[in-house]
Design a protein around this motif. Sequence first.
Motif, PDB file in Angstrom:
ATOM      1  N   VAL A 129      12.390  12.026 -14.583  1.00 14.09           N
ATOM      2  CA  VAL A 129      13.712  11.041 -15.085  1.00 14.09           C
ATOM      3  C   VAL A 129      14.360  10.443 -13.863  1.00 14.09           C
ATOM      4  CG1 VAL A 129      14.870  10.617 -16.765  1.00 14.09           C
ATOM      5  CG2 VAL A 129      12.627  12.307 -17.030  1.00 14.09           C
ATOM      6  N   VAL A 130      14.359   9.168 -13.539  1.00 17.12           N
ATOM      7  CA  VAL A 130      15.798   8.621 -12.935  1.00 17.12           C
ATOM      8  C   VAL A 130      17.053   7.876 -14.173  1.00 17.12           C
ATOM      9  CG1 VAL A 130      14.799   8.432 -10.986  1.00 17.12           C
ATOM     10  CG2 VAL A 130      14.203   6.401 -12.506  1.00 17.12           C
ATOM     11  N   THR A 131      17.465   7.498 -13.575  1.00 21.02           N
ATOM     12  CA  THR A 131      18.889   7.191 -13.740  1.00 21.02           C
ATOM     13  C   THR A 131      20.041   6.022 -13.070  1.00 21.02           C
ATOM     14  OG1 THR A 131      20.731   8.205 -13.396  1.00 21.02           O
ATOM     15  CG2 THR A 131      19.526   9.082 -14.809  1.00 21.02           C
ATOM     16  N   GLU A 132      20.644   5.723 -13.987  1.00 24.45           N
ATOM     17  CA  GLU A 132      20.881   4.454 -12.648  1.00 24.45           C
ATOM     18  C   GLU A 132      21.759   4.534 -11.883  1.00 24.45           C
ATOM     19  OE1 GLU A 132      24.189   5.679 -15.871  1.00 24.45           O
ATOM     20  OE2 GLU A 132      22.187   5.309 -16.017  1.00 24.45           O
ATOM     21  N   ARG A 133      22.667   5.995 -11.797  1.00 20.86           N
ATOM     22  CA  ARG A 133      22.406   7.141 -10.628  1.00 20.86           C
ATOM     23  C   ARG A 133      21.772   7.588  -9.399  1.00 20.86           C
ATOM     24  NH1 ARG A 133      27.265  10.111 -10.973  1.00 20.86           N
ATOM     25  NH2 ARG A 133      25.511  11.670 -11.294  1.00 20.86           N
ATOM     26  N   SER A 134      20.426   6.499  -9.913  1.00 21.50           N
ATOM     27  CA  SER A 134      19.894   8.114  -8.941  1.00 21.50           C
ATOM     28  C   SER A 134      19.951   7.280  -7.782  1.00 21.50           C
ATOM     29  CB  SER A 134      18.188   7.436  -9.411  1.00 21.50           C
ATOM     30  OG  SER A 134      18.474   8.385 -10.564  1.00 21.50           O
ATOM     31  N   GLY A 176      14.473   1.744 -10.506  1.00 26.98           N
ATOM     32  CA  GLY A 176      13.715   0.887 -10.980  1.00 26.98           C
ATOM     33  C   GLY A 176      12.601   0.927  -9.557  1.00 26.98           C
ATOM     34  N   ASP A 177      13.268   0.973  -8.328  1.00 27.31           N
ATOM     35  CA  ASP A 177      12.213   0.873  -7.135  1.00 27.31           C
ATOM     36  C   ASP A 177      11.889   1.824  -7.307  1.00 27.31           C
ATOM     37  OD1 ASP A 177      12.778  -1.901  -5.706  1.00 27.31           O
ATOM     38  OD2 ASP A 177      14.580  -1.130  -4.424  1.00 27.31           O
ATOM     39  N   CYS A 187      13.065   6.155 -17.175  1.00 27.65           N
ATOM     40  CA  CYS A 187      14.572   6.016 -16.688  1.00 27.65           C
ATOM     41  C   CYS A 187      15.099   6.480 -18.069  1.00 27.65           C
ATOM     42  CB  CYS A 187      14.193   4.671 -16.323  1.00 27.65           C
ATOM     43  SG  CYS A 187      16.123   4.209 -16.210  1.00 27.65           S
ATOM     44  N   VAL A 188      16.236   7.390 -17.852  1.00 29.29           N
ATOM     45  CA  VAL A 188      16.788   8.036 -19.399  1.00 29.29           C
ATOM     46  C   VAL A 188      18.559   7.217 -18.219  1.00 29.29           C
ATOM     47  CG1 VAL A 188      17.486   9.451 -20.283  1.00 29.29           C
ATOM     48  CG2 VAL A 188      15.549   9.354 -20.078  1.00 29.29           C
ATOM     49  N   PRO A 217      17.231  -0.676 -14.610  1.00 29.90           N
ATOM     50  CA  PRO A 217      18.217  -1.475 -13.737  1.00 29.90           C
ATOM     51  C   PRO A 217      17.103  -2.468 -12.862  1.00 29.90           C
ATOM     52  CG  PRO A 217      19.301   0.605 -13.679  1.00 29.90           C
ATOM     53  CD  PRO A 217      18.447   1.211 -13.984  1.00 29.90           C
ATOM     54  N   GLU A 218      17.244  -3.041 -12.407  1.00 28.59           N
ATOM     55  CA  GLU A 218      15.496  -4.296 -12.047  1.00 28.59           C
ATOM     56  C   GLU A 218      16.252  -4.023 -10.537  1.00 28.59           C
ATOM     57  OE1 GLU A 218      14.976  -8.570 -10.169  1.00 28.59           O
ATOM     58  OE2 GLU A 218      15.758  -8.415 -11.907  1.00 28.59           O
ATOM     59  N   GLY A 219      14.970  -3.406  -9.267  1.00 26.72           N
ATOM     60  CA  GLY A 219      15.057  -3.041  -8.184  1.00 26.72           C
ATOM     61  C   GLY A 219      15.330  -4.261  -7.589  1.00 26.72           C
ATOM     62  N   GLU A 220      15.588  -3.852  -6.109  1.00 23.61           N
ATOM     63  CA  GLU A 220      14.770  -5.012  -4.969  1.00 23.61           C
ATOM     64  C   GLU A 220      13.557  -5.186  -3.447  1.00 23.61           C
ATOM     65  OE1 GLU A 220      18.139  -3.101  -2.122  1.00 23.61           O
ATOM     66  OE2 GLU A 220      19.976  -4.108  -3.785  1.00 23.61           O
TER      67      GLU A 220
END
Length: 358
Positions: A129-134, A176-177, A187-188, A217-220
Motif C-alpha cells: 500500500v502506497v500513499t501520496e507521500r510515498s 502512481g509510478d 493506494c490509500v 496521484p498521476e506519475g511521471e
Amino acid sequence: MSSPDDTVLLHTTGRAAHLTLNRPKALNALTHTMVLRIGEALDAWETDPAVETVVISGAGERGLCAGGDIRAVHDDARDGDGSASAAFWYDEYRLNARIARYPKPYVALMDGIVMGGGVGISGHGSVRVVTERSRVAMPETGIGFVPDVGGTWLLGRAPGGLGTHLALTGAQIGAGDALLCGLADHCVPSAALGAFVADLAAMPVQDALARHERTPPEGELAARREWIDACYAGGSVEEIVERLLAHGGTVAKETAETLLTRSPTALKVTLEALRRARRLGSLEAVLDQEYRVSLAALRAPDLVEGVRAQIIDKDRAPRWSPAGLAEVTDADVAGFFAPLGDRELGLAAPHPLTPPAR
C-alpha cells in the motif's frame, strides 16, 4: 510485546498482528537484530490461528524504512573482514524470500520514504500500500553498491526499460509510478491509514481496501516510456548514456548526467545483474545471485568510498575507482558473479547450507 531493544514493536489488535520498525531517528534503517526479530514474529504468527493478517509499518512521520544500516556495512568493509555484513545479508535476504512466500496476507504500509532494504521488507509482500507521500527508490549505485534485497527481481519485471532506469539512476518515484512499475498494489491516502489499519483488525484485507483505496496521484514515468524504453535497450551502460544524450530532450539529458555521477562499476554490475535476473526462474535464485554480488562489493573500493561521500562526510564528491565506464572491463563485472562455494546463500539450492559465522 516488543523486542528487547525496542527497535521492532510487536502487537496484535483483533485479527491483525503488527510489526512497527522503531528507529525513527535513523528513518527505521534495518539492523541485523531487527531482521531476526521480524523473522521470529512471522514464524510465530504463521501458526497462530488468531492472526489472519500481518501489517508492517514504520514509526515516526518520515517513512517506512530508508534501507539497511549502511554505516555498519561501511565500517565492516573498511575495518573488518566482511563477516558481519555477510551474516546480516544472509538473514535479510532469507527474510525477503520468507515475506514473498508468507501464507497469510502481509500488508506493507509504504507511506513516506521506502528505499533499499525498505523495499525488501515491503515489495515482496502480498498487499503493498502506497500513499501520496510515498517515495520509493533503490538508490544503491549512488553509494557504489548494487540493488539487492530482491530489488533486481522486482525491477527486472517492471515494464519496458522502467526497471533499468530506476536501478541505474536510483530515482525516487511516487505512488502512481510505484504501481506502474509493479512495486505496489494499492493506494490509500496517508490520512486514511489509521482508519484502514483499524479496519484490518475487524475485517478481511480486501474489505478494508474497498473502504479506503483511492486513485493514486498521476506519475511521471508513463509519459516518458517512449524514450526510456528506447534508450535503456542499449547493450551497455555506455550505449545507454549515448542514447540518452542523443535523444535531445532535457530530462533524458539530465538522466545521462545523473548516470555519469554514479559508480561506473556499480552501473555495469547492476545492468548485468538485472539482465541475468530476468533469465533466472525465481526470486530465490535472484537473491542467491545478489548475495554473491553484495559480498563482492564488500571487497571493491567503491562501496566504502560511496558511503563516505554521501552519508559520512557528505561532501557528495565520491572518487570512484575505476573513475570511468570505459575502465570497467567485462572481467571486472564477471568477478561480481563468481560462485561462493560453501558460502553461497543457497535459497534456490536443494539442501540447506551453513550460515556465515556471527
